[in-house]
Design a protein around this motif. Sequence first.
Motif, PDB file in Angstrom:
ATOM      1  N   GLY A 164      21.858  -5.261   1.847  1.00 15.55           N
ATOM      2  CA  GLY A 164      20.404  -5.393   1.845  1.00 15.55           C
ATOM      3  C   GLY A 164      19.778  -5.495   0.477  1.00 15.55           C
ATOM      4  N   ALA A 165      20.617  -5.680  -0.560  1.00 15.88           N
ATOM      5  CA  ALA A 165      20.092  -5.742  -1.931  1.00 15.88           C
ATOM      6  C   ALA A 165      19.498  -7.103  -2.268  1.00 15.88           C
ATOM      7  CB  ALA A 165      21.196  -5.389  -2.932  1.00 15.88           C
ATOM      8  N   GLY A 166      19.739  -8.122  -1.422  1.00 16.63           N
ATOM      9  CA  GLY A 166      19.165  -9.444  -1.671  1.00 16.63           C
ATOM     10  C   GLY A 166      20.151 -10.484  -2.175  1.00 16.63           C
ATOM     11  N   LYS A 167      21.431 -10.142  -2.260  1.00 16.34           N
ATOM     12  CA  LYS A 167      22.430 -11.044  -2.838  1.00 16.34           C
ATOM     13  C   LYS A 167      22.535 -12.373  -2.084  1.00 16.34           C
ATOM     14  CE  LYS A 167      25.772  -8.102  -2.080  1.00 16.34           C
ATOM     15  NZ  LYS A 167      25.007  -7.041  -1.378  1.00 16.34           N
ATOM     16  N   SER A 168      22.761 -12.290  -0.773  1.00 14.81           N
ATOM     17  CA  SER A 168      22.947 -13.505   0.019  1.00 14.81           C
ATOM     18  C   SER A 168      21.651 -14.300   0.131  1.00 14.81           C
ATOM     19  CB  SER A 168      23.466 -13.150   1.426  1.00 14.81           C
ATOM     20  OG  SER A 168      24.771 -12.621   1.349  1.00 14.81           O
ATOM     21  N   ASN A 191      17.747  -3.223  -4.179  1.00 17.73           N
ATOM     22  CA  ASN A 191      16.390  -3.287  -3.614  1.00 17.73           C
ATOM     23  C   ASN A 191      15.690  -4.613  -3.899  1.00 17.73           C
ATOM     24  OD1 ASN A 191      16.677  -0.607  -2.678  1.00 17.73           O
ATOM     25  ND2 ASN A 191      15.971   0.208  -4.645  1.00 17.73           N
ATOM     26  N   GLY A 192      16.446  -5.704  -3.802  1.00 13.65           N
ATOM     27  CA  GLY A 192      15.850  -7.026  -3.966  1.00 13.65           C
ATOM     28  C   GLY A 192      15.612  -7.468  -5.390  1.00 13.65           C
ATOM     29  N   LYS A 193      16.034  -6.664  -6.356  1.00 14.77           N
ATOM     30  CA  LYS A 193      15.815  -6.988  -7.763  1.00 14.77           C
ATOM     31  C   LYS A 193      17.148  -7.029  -8.512  1.00 14.77           C
ATOM     32  CE  LYS A 193      11.330  -4.589  -7.838  1.00 14.77           C
ATOM     33  NZ  LYS A 193      10.531  -3.534  -8.488  1.00 14.77           N
ATOM     34  N   VAL A 194      17.143  -7.670  -9.670  1.00 17.57           N
ATOM     35  CA  VAL A 194      18.312  -7.625 -10.543  1.00 17.57           C
ATOM     36  C   VAL A 194      18.298  -6.292 -11.277  1.00 17.57           C
ATOM     37  CG1 VAL A 194      19.456  -8.628 -12.546  1.00 17.57           C
ATOM     38  CG2 VAL A 194      18.416 -10.120 -10.833  1.00 17.57           C
ATOM     39  N   ALA A 195      19.303  -5.457 -10.986  1.00 11.40           N
ATOM     40  CA  ALA A 195      19.389  -4.152 -11.635  1.00 11.40           C
ATOM     41  C   ALA A 195      20.081  -4.257 -12.997  1.00 11.40           C
ATOM     42  CB  ALA A 195      20.138  -3.166 -10.738  1.00 11.40           C
ATOM     43  N   LYS A 196      21.171  -5.026 -13.052  1.00 11.65           N
ATOM     44  CA  LYS A 196      21.912  -5.236 -14.296  1.00 11.65           C
ATOM     45  C   LYS A 196      22.550  -6.613 -14.244  1.00 11.65           C
ATOM     46  CE  LYS A 196      21.620  -1.018 -16.191  1.00 11.65           C
ATOM     47  NZ  LYS A 196      21.081  -0.752 -17.545  1.00 11.65           N
ATOM     48  N   VAL A 225      12.394  -8.835   0.362  1.00 10.10           N
ATOM     49  CA  VAL A 225      13.854  -8.758   0.300  1.00 10.10           C
ATOM     50  C   VAL A 225      14.374  -9.267  -1.038  1.00 10.10           C
ATOM     51  CG1 VAL A 225      14.223  -8.843   2.785  1.00 10.10           C
ATOM     52  CG2 VAL A 225      14.059 -10.969   1.510  1.00 10.10           C
ATOM     53  N   VAL A 226      13.581 -10.114  -1.699  1.00  9.16           N
ATOM     54  CA  VAL A 226      13.874 -10.545  -3.072  1.00  9.16           C
ATOM     55  C   VAL A 226      12.570 -10.484  -3.841  1.00  9.16           C
ATOM     56  CG1 VAL A 226      14.573 -12.471  -4.545  1.00  9.16           C
ATOM     57  CG2 VAL A 226      15.795 -12.043  -2.407  1.00  9.16           C
ATOM     58  N   GLU A 227      12.601  -9.822  -4.994  1.00  5.10           N
ATOM     59  CA  GLU A 227      11.361  -9.566  -5.720  1.00  5.10           C
ATOM     60  C   GLU A 227      11.521  -9.862  -7.207  1.00  5.10           C
ATOM     61  OE1 GLU A 227       8.175  -5.861  -6.327  1.00  5.10           O
ATOM     62  OE2 GLU A 227       9.835  -5.687  -4.905  1.00  5.10           O
ATOM     63  N   ASP A 228      10.912 -10.945  -7.644  1.00  2.40           N
ATOM     64  CA  ASP A 228      10.838 -11.298  -9.061  1.00  2.40           C
ATOM     65  C   ASP A 228      12.218 -11.393  -9.720  1.00  2.40           C
ATOM     66  OD1 ASP A 228       9.447 -12.082 -11.291  1.00  2.40           O
ATOM     67  OD2 ASP A 228       9.090 -10.040 -12.007  1.00  2.40           O
ATOM     68  N   VAL A 229      13.100 -12.153  -9.088  1.00  2.78           N
ATOM     69  CA  VAL A 229      14.464 -12.320  -9.616  1.00  2.78           C
ATOM     70  C   VAL A 229      14.509 -13.495 -10.589  1.00  2.78           C
ATOM     71  CG1 VAL A 229      16.817 -13.031  -9.019  1.00  2.78           C
ATOM     72  CG2 VAL A 229      15.668 -11.238  -7.697  1.00  2.78           C
ATOM     73  N   SER A 230      14.932 -13.212 -11.802  1.00  3.52           N
ATOM     74  CA  SER A 230      15.122 -14.243 -12.827  1.00  3.52           C
ATOM     75  C   SER A 230      16.502 -14.060 -13.452  1.00  3.52           C
ATOM     76  CB  SER A 230      14.052 -14.152 -13.916  1.00  3.52           C
ATOM     77  OG  SER A 230      12.763 -14.390 -13.404  1.00  3.52           O
TER      78      SER A 230
END
Length: 251
Positions: free
Chosen positions: A37-41, A211-216, A16-21
């Motif tokens: 469902g993008a992983g924000k919360s 999708n659990g990642k930082v897009a921008k 649900v969260v993948e390699d967020v920096s």
Amino acid sequence: MMKITNLFKKYGNKNVVEDVSLEIPKGKVTSFIGPNGAGKSTVLGMITRLVQRDSGEVTLEGKKLEEWKSNELAKKLAILKQSNHMSLKLTIKELVGFGRFPHSQGRLTPEDEKHIQEAIDYMELTDMQDKYLDELSGGQRQRAYIAMVIAQDTEYVLLDEPLNNLDMHHSVKMMQVIRKLSEELGKTVIIVMHDINFASCYSDHIIAFKNGKVAKAGPTKEIIKKEVLEEIYEMPFCIHRLNNQNICVYY
């Protein structure tokens, strides 16, 4: 400064969260946007220790999150979750007083009372501060919880969908209060938002998840663009300029 490095979280077989920096700009309003469902919360929960991370690191003011004592962290960072339920018979003023617990340990001082009353006034709850929570509308109750967070008087304020149950008038008032916390008091505010227009008008910085990642991630003007939003949400957008602010229309 708050710095997040390589966060991962999995439920079952699903990441649900993948390699967020990312780094949170200090003294600014940062909004987390993105589809459901993008992983924000989940990211918000992990950077407050409410959700256990599988791996990765969060540092606050150069100190690892797990190294902070709970009471000291509560003086530095306040969070309002998306769903709140208080079964106790409390008035608005009593609820807001809970925000002072990290400072007072339950023994309210005149300084605590000052913060409580200021928070109630900020949220336009003065005339009803002696009402019980179960007598309030959903929007009034939401404003009371926000007042509790404001009364905590932390440097970092984290809000998960703070506009839930609020009408347009009180949503605008809420965002104006959030701007005031940043501009006048220098607080660092992180908000999970679904309303892109409010994010566009009131944020300094936007982090878009997909999708659990930082897009921008970047200043608001770099994110609120037709091509960026269409990539994130996978739907057509039209962006208009009104009073030097972007108004996003999706269709």
